[in-house]
Every structure is written in structure tokens, then in C-alpha cells.
Design a protein around this motif. Structure first.
Motif, PDB file in Angstrom:
ATOM      1  N   GLU A 150      67.973 105.041  90.772  1.00 64.27           N
ATOM      2  CA  GLU A 150      66.551 105.388  90.701  1.00 64.27           C
ATOM      3  C   GLU A 150      66.200 106.474  91.718  1.00 64.27           C
ATOM      4  OE1 GLU A 150      62.200 103.200  91.251  1.00 64.27           O
ATOM      5  OE2 GLU A 150      64.002 102.001  90.847  1.00 64.27           O
ATOM      6  N   ALA A 151      66.741 106.356  92.927  1.00 72.05           N
ATOM      7  CA  ALA A 151      66.482 107.365  93.954  1.00 72.05           C
ATOM      8  C   ALA A 151      67.060 108.717  93.551  1.00 72.05           C
ATOM      9  CB  ALA A 151      67.070 106.915  95.287  1.00 72.05           C
ATOM     10  N   ILE A 152      68.255 108.707  92.958  1.00 72.37           N
ATOM     11  CA  ILE A 152      68.892 109.961  92.549  1.00 72.37           C
ATOM     12  C   ILE A 152      68.141 110.585  91.382  1.00 72.37           C
ATOM     13  CG2 ILE A 152      70.989 110.960  91.566  1.00 72.37           C
ATOM     14  CD1 ILE A 152      72.610 109.023  93.246  1.00 72.37           C
ATOM     15  N   VAL A 153      67.697 109.765  90.422  1.00 72.56           N
ATOM     16  CA  VAL A 153      66.917 110.288  89.285  1.00 72.56           C
ATOM     17  C   VAL A 153      65.651 110.980  89.786  1.00 72.56           C
ATOM     18  CG1 VAL A 153      65.472 109.606  87.328  1.00 72.56           C
ATOM     19  CG2 VAL A 153      67.794 108.726  87.519  1.00 72.56           C
ATOM     20  N   THR A 154      64.954 110.368  90.740  1.00 72.90           N
ATOM     21  CA  THR A 154      63.737 110.970  91.313  1.00 72.90           C
ATOM     22  C   THR A 154      64.051 112.308  91.955  1.00 72.90           C
ATOM     23  OG1 THR A 154      62.798 108.782  91.723  1.00 72.90           O
ATOM     24  CG2 THR A 154      61.860 110.625  92.957  1.00 72.90           C
ATOM     25  N   PHE A 155      65.126 112.345  92.737  1.00 72.11           N
ATOM     26  CA  PHE A 155      65.552 113.580  93.391  1.00 72.11           C
ATOM     27  C   PHE A 155      65.876 114.667  92.372  1.00 72.11           C
ATOM     28  CE2 PHE A 155      69.464 115.920  94.589  1.00 72.11           C
ATOM     29  CZ  PHE A 155      68.963 116.711  95.611  1.00 72.11           C
ATOM     30  N   VAL A 156      66.658 114.310  91.344  1.00 68.38           N
ATOM     31  CA  VAL A 156      67.070 115.284  90.329  1.00 68.38           C
ATOM     32  C   VAL A 156      65.859 115.836  89.593  1.00 68.38           C
ATOM     33  CG1 VAL A 156      68.283 115.542  88.126  1.00 68.38           C
ATOM     34  CG2 VAL A 156      69.389 114.334  90.020  1.00 68.38           C
ATOM     35  N   ASN A 157      64.944 114.972  89.207  1.00 68.82           N
ATOM     36  CA  ASN A 157      63.771 115.427  88.448  1.00 68.82           C
ATOM     37  C   ASN A 157      62.858 116.317  89.282  1.00 68.82           C
ATOM     38  OD1 ASN A 157      64.438 114.263  85.999  1.00 68.82           O
ATOM     39  ND2 ASN A 157      63.476 112.303  86.497  1.00 68.82           N
ATOM     40  N   GLN A 158      62.788 116.071  90.588  1.00 72.11           N
ATOM     41  CA  GLN A 158      62.021 116.961  91.461  1.00 72.11           C
ATOM     42  C   GLN A 158      62.610 118.372  91.432  1.00 72.11           C
ATOM     43  OE1 GLN A 158      62.188 115.037  95.271  1.00 72.11           O
ATOM     44  NE2 GLN A 158      60.400 113.722  94.867  1.00 72.11           N
ATOM     45  N   LYS A 159      63.920 118.455  91.423  1.00 76.13           N
ATOM     46  CA  LYS A 159      64.572 119.764  91.471  1.00 76.13           C
ATOM     47  C   LYS A 159      64.558 120.472  90.118  1.00 76.13           C
ATOM     48  CE  LYS A 159      65.386 118.912  95.707  1.00 76.13           C
ATOM     49  NZ  LYS A 159      64.507 119.552  96.713  1.00 76.13           N
ATOM     50  N   LEU A 160      64.512 119.701  89.036  1.00 73.77           N
ATOM     51  CA  LEU A 160      64.567 120.313  87.707  1.00 73.77           C
ATOM     52  C   LEU A 160      63.182 120.538  87.100  1.00 73.77           C
ATOM     53  CD1 LEU A 160      67.519 118.340  86.046  1.00 73.77           C
ATOM     54  CD2 LEU A 160      67.578 120.639  87.035  1.00 73.77           C
ATOM     55  N   ASP A 161      62.146 120.116  87.819  1.00 74.65           N
ATOM     56  CA  ASP A 161      60.796 120.190  87.262  1.00 74.65           C
ATOM     57  C   ASP A 161      60.402 121.614  86.899  1.00 74.65           C
ATOM     58  OD1 ASP A 161      58.120 118.935  86.752  1.00 74.65           O
ATOM     59  OD2 ASP A 161      57.531 120.359  88.311  1.00 74.65           O
ATOM     60  N   ARG A 162      60.790 122.586  87.742  1.00 72.14           N
ATOM     61  CA  ARG A 162      60.410 123.978  87.480  1.00 72.14           C
ATOM     62  C   ARG A 162      61.070 124.521  86.219  1.00 72.14           C
ATOM     63  NH1 ARG A 162      59.951 128.377  92.233  1.00 72.14           N
ATOM     64  NH2 ARG A 162      58.406 126.808  92.816  1.00 72.14           N
ATOM     65  N   LEU A 163      62.187 123.928  85.813  1.00 68.87           N
ATOM     66  CA  LEU A 163      62.848 124.355  84.577  1.00 68.87           C
ATOM     67  C   LEU A 163      62.319 123.618  83.352  1.00 68.87           C
ATOM     68  CD1 LEU A 163      66.574 124.509  85.761  1.00 68.87           C
ATOM     69  CD2 LEU A 163      64.943 126.393  85.572  1.00 68.87           C
ATOM     70  N   GLY A 164      61.365 122.720  83.577  1.00 64.53           N
ATOM     71  CA  GLY A 164      60.817 121.957  82.459  1.00 64.53           C
ATOM     72  C   GLY A 164      61.769 120.903  81.939  1.00 64.53           C
ATOM     73  N   LEU A 165      62.682 120.436  82.787  1.00 64.65           N
ATOM     74  CA  LEU A 165      63.667 119.438  82.379  1.00 64.65           C
ATOM     75  C   LEU A 165      63.440 118.143  83.135  1.00 64.65           C
ATOM     76  CD1 LEU A 165      66.874 121.670  82.458  1.00 64.65           C
ATOM     77  CD2 LEU A 165      65.606 120.955  80.422  1.00 64.65           C
ATOM     78  N   SER A 166      63.860 117.059  82.537  1.00 66.47           N
ATOM     79  CA  SER A 166      63.804 115.766  83.218  1.00 66.47           C
ATOM     80  C   SER A 166      64.973 114.912  82.767  1.00 66.47           C
ATOM     81  CB  SER A 166      62.475 115.048  82.917  1.00 66.47           C
ATOM     82  OG  SER A 166      62.394 114.713  81.547  1.00 66.47           O
ATOM     83  N   VAL A 167      65.330 113.979  83.610  1.00 66.42           N
ATOM     84  CA  VAL A 167      66.466 113.099  83.353  1.00 66.42           C
ATOM     85  C   VAL A 167      65.983 111.656  83.348  1.00 66.42           C
ATOM     86  CG1 VAL A 167      68.622 112.197  84.322  1.00 66.42           C
ATOM     87  CG2 VAL A 167      68.198 114.659  84.296  1.00 66.42           C
ATOM     88  N   GLN A 168      66.378 110.926  82.325  1.00 66.38           N
ATOM     89  CA  GLN A 168      66.084 109.499  82.269  1.00 66.38           C
ATOM     90  C   GLN A 168      67.341 108.651  82.488  1.00 66.38           C
ATOM     91  OE1 GLN A 168      64.608 111.591  79.673  1.00 66.38           O
ATOM     92  NE2 GLN A 168      62.895 111.664  81.133  1.00 66.38           N
ATOM     93  N   SER A 169      68.494 109.182  82.034  1.00 66.92           N
ATOM     94  CA  SER A 169      69.728 108.402  82.112  1.00 66.92           C
ATOM     95  C   SER A 169      70.826 109.197  82.810  1.00 66.92           C
ATOM     96  CB  SER A 169      70.202 108.011  80.706  1.00 66.92           C
ATOM     97  OG  SER A 169      71.488 107.436  80.747  1.00 66.92           O
ATOM     98  N   LEU A 170      71.214 108.741  83.992  1.00 64.49           N
ATOM     99  CA  LEU A 170      72.326 109.387  84.686  1.00 64.49           C
ATOM    100  C   LEU A 170      73.644 109.157  83.949  1.00 64.49           C
ATOM    101  CD1 LEU A 170      71.633 108.501  88.444  1.00 64.49           C
ATOM    102  CD2 LEU A 170      70.978 110.551  87.180  1.00 64.49           C
TER     103      LEU A 170
END
Length: 331
Positions: free
Chosen positions: A214-234
Motif C-alpha cells: 500500500e505504501a509503495i502504491v501510494t508512492f508510485v501513483n504520486q510519481k506517475l500522476d503527471r503522466l495521467g497514470l495510476s497503479v492499482q495492482s503491483l
């Protein structure tokens, strides 16, 4: 059939005699393993571990090694093993039928292996000549080096050393000298491969895995937000390497050219290309402290994917703490 008996069944019965004087050109040296050395328990155990490792790696290709001394000389098995370990393709003929073509193929494979191991040809105890001439010691040295590089967790027996007779042809006849050859090092804290946090996490605290993810998903989505991408499943969304490459670019402040990777991979080979490229970028940045097989990521191995992402998470969280403010995405 038990693994032990299967291994013993596969071993050919062979008596190896030292070279006769007429077999050894003048001033040439050759190593000979006496029977007592061949029967050494730790020496036999080392061969067993390496045979089983190679056969496990090459099982999908239906390749079976019976003898390290007899089966490795022509480069065929070493070629397949190298491709399996590195996911790199070599421009060599698949089946080499003549001695000359086998030697040429072996030379290409060994050169690629040496480059992958980051060693110079003159620094290593193996060569085209020794492998092609079925020098068991040279073959063992090579396989031990590959295992330590690509699978450091492989339980090789420690401190394997054997007595070797070096025979030299001189004008006055054959001259022999005994020595001890070290094949594996002693087990010390320095020699142990680094402990992996995820081995301990999955083994001792599996209930904490979800919190880490959960912590890694939050981190990843923060970094990918500017690209309009999000991750639900690692577990699934990193298997094709696309999001992983974009994330590495965001964190590193660069964008990869679209010619360098497959933005919409349509085959396992294209996915493997992407993941391999991502792991190479991480290695260049010193972000991989544990060997990762790119095929494990493609096959959605949870632990391998978490290892990679945690290394990114840990490094960049440390940077943010050192800077005193979060790092933004690249412009």
C-alpha cells in the motif's frame, strides 16, 4: 525416484588417466585430477549442485546435463544457459556439428560470459582451449562464477579444494607437480550474499506485506500522476515493463525514447525486453542490491516485483528526506 538416486544414475562411470608423453606437446602444461580428488565428498557435492542448477535453469528447453565434464565442451549448453541467465541473444549457430564450428561458437559464448561477469580473458581460470578439451576444473570455475553472479543464493558447498597434478612436457620427459586448487571460498560474513528484506518479510511477517504494498502504491501513483497514470495492482501492472520504465524516468528526471522500448508490448519477448532494459537502468544507478531475473517480473512474481519497487521507493524517499522537500516529476 529420489533426486539423489537420479543424480547418481546420470553419472557416467569413467576412469581418467593422466596424459601420456606422446599426448602432450613439448612445453605444454595440463592439469590432471587424480582419483582421490575426484572422489572427494565436497568436490562431488559441488558437481551435484551445479548439475541440478543447470538442469533446473534449462528445464523449459528440455535440456538435460549428465556430466559437466562431457556435456559442456561444445558451447551448446553454455549458450542456452547464458541466454537463460541474461535474456540476451547471441548471433551463433544453434547446432555446431564440426569441431571447428563448435570451437568458434564456444569462443563467442565465453566472450559474452566474460563480459557479463566483467572479467578479462587473461584473468580467469577458464578458456576456449580448456573448456573445449573437457577440463573439468575450468568448467567448474566458470559455472561457480556464473552461479555467484546470477544466483548468489545457490547453496554451493564452501571451501571446496582439490589436489591437482600439473604435468608439463619438457625435453627430458614429463614433469609433474602437485598443488591445491580452490574452487569455492570459505564461508565468512564477508562472503555471504546480503540478506534480503523481503525474504524475511514474507517468511516472518506476511501480515505486513499488504501494508508495504500500500505504501509503495501510494508512492508510485504520486510519481506517475503527471503522466495521467495510476497503479492499482503491483502484482500485475509491472509485468510488461512499461510503467516501470516510465517510473524510472520520472524519478531520474529523464524520458526514454519510444524507439528504446515497446510502449504497447504484444508478446512475452517484447515484455521481457522492457523489463530487462528497466533492470539495466537500475543496475547502472546502483539501485539493485539483489539479483533479479527479468523473467520473474514478466511472470508476475510478487516478491521480485516488490524488491525492485522497494529499492526505488527507499532510494528516493531518502533523497527527499535529505533535500528536506519532495522531489517533483521532471519537466
Amino acid at each position: 525416484m529420489e533426486p539423489e538416486s537420479l543424480y547418481n544414475l546420470l553419472q557416467p562411470v569413467k576412469a581418467v588417466e593422466p596424459p601420456a608423453e606422446e599426448d602432450l606437446p613439448n612445453r605444454e602444461k595440463r592439469k590432471h585430477l587424480p582419483a582421490t580428488s575426484r572422489k572427494d565428498a565436497k568436490f562431488e557435492e559441488l558437481q551435484k549442485v551445479l548439475v541440478e542448477w543447470v538442469n533446473t535453469m534449462l528445464l523449459p528447453e528440455h535440456i538435460v546435463v549428465r556430466s559437466l565434464e562431457e556435456d559442456m565442451f561444445d558451447g551448446l549448453i553454455l549458450h542456452h544457459l547464458f541466454q537463460k541467465l541474461t535474456s540476451l541473444q547471441l548471433e551463433v549457430e544453434e547446432i555446431a556439428l564440426t569441431a571447428a564450428s563448435q570451437r568458434r561458437k564456444l569462443a563467442v559464448v565465453l566472450e559474452a560470459m566474460n563480459q557479463s561477469l566483467q572479467v578479462e580473458t587473461h584473468q580467469v581460470p577458464w578458456s576456449v582451449e580448456t573448456i573445449f578439451n573437457k577440463d573439468l576444473l575450468a568448467t567448474l570455475h566458470l559455472l561457480v562464477a556464473l552461479a555467484r553472479r546470477f544466483q548468489p543464493s545457490l547453496p554451493l558447498p564452501a571451501n571446496v579444494q582439490v589436489e591437482v597434478i600439473t604435468i608439463e612436457s619438457t625435453k627430458s620427459g614429463l614433469k609433474s607437480e602437485k598443488s591445491v586448487e580452490q574452487l569455492t571460498e570459505c564461508n565468512t560474513d564477508k562472503d555471504q550474499s546480503p540478506k534480503d528484506v523481503f525474504d524475511e518479510l514474507f517468511k516472518l511477517a506476511p501480515e505486513k506485506v499488504s501494508a508495504v504494498k500500500e505504501a509503495i502504491v501510494t508512492f508510485v501513483n504520486q510519481k506517475l500522476d503527471r503522466l495521467g497514470l495510476s497503479v492499482q495492482s503491483l502484482d500485475t501492472q509491472f509485468a510488461d515493463g512499461v510503467i516501470l520504465l516510465l517510473l524510472i524516468g520520472q524519478l531520474g528526471g529523464f524520458f526514454l525514447h519510444l524507439k528504446e522500448f515497446y510502449l504497447t508490448p504484444s508478446s512475452p519477448a517484447e515484455m521481457l525486453h522492457n523489463v530487462t532494459l528497466a533492470l539495466e537502468l537500475l543496475k547502472d544507478e546502483g539501485l539493485l542490491n539483489y539479483p533479479i531475473n527479468p523473467e520473474d517480473i514478466v511472470n508476475k512474481d510478487e516478491k521480485s516485483t516488490l524488491r525492485v519497487l522497494y529499492n526505488l521507493f527507499h532510494r528516493h524517499k531518502l533523497k527527499e528526506s535529505a533535500d528536506g522537500m519532495p522531489r517533483g516529476a521532471p519537466n
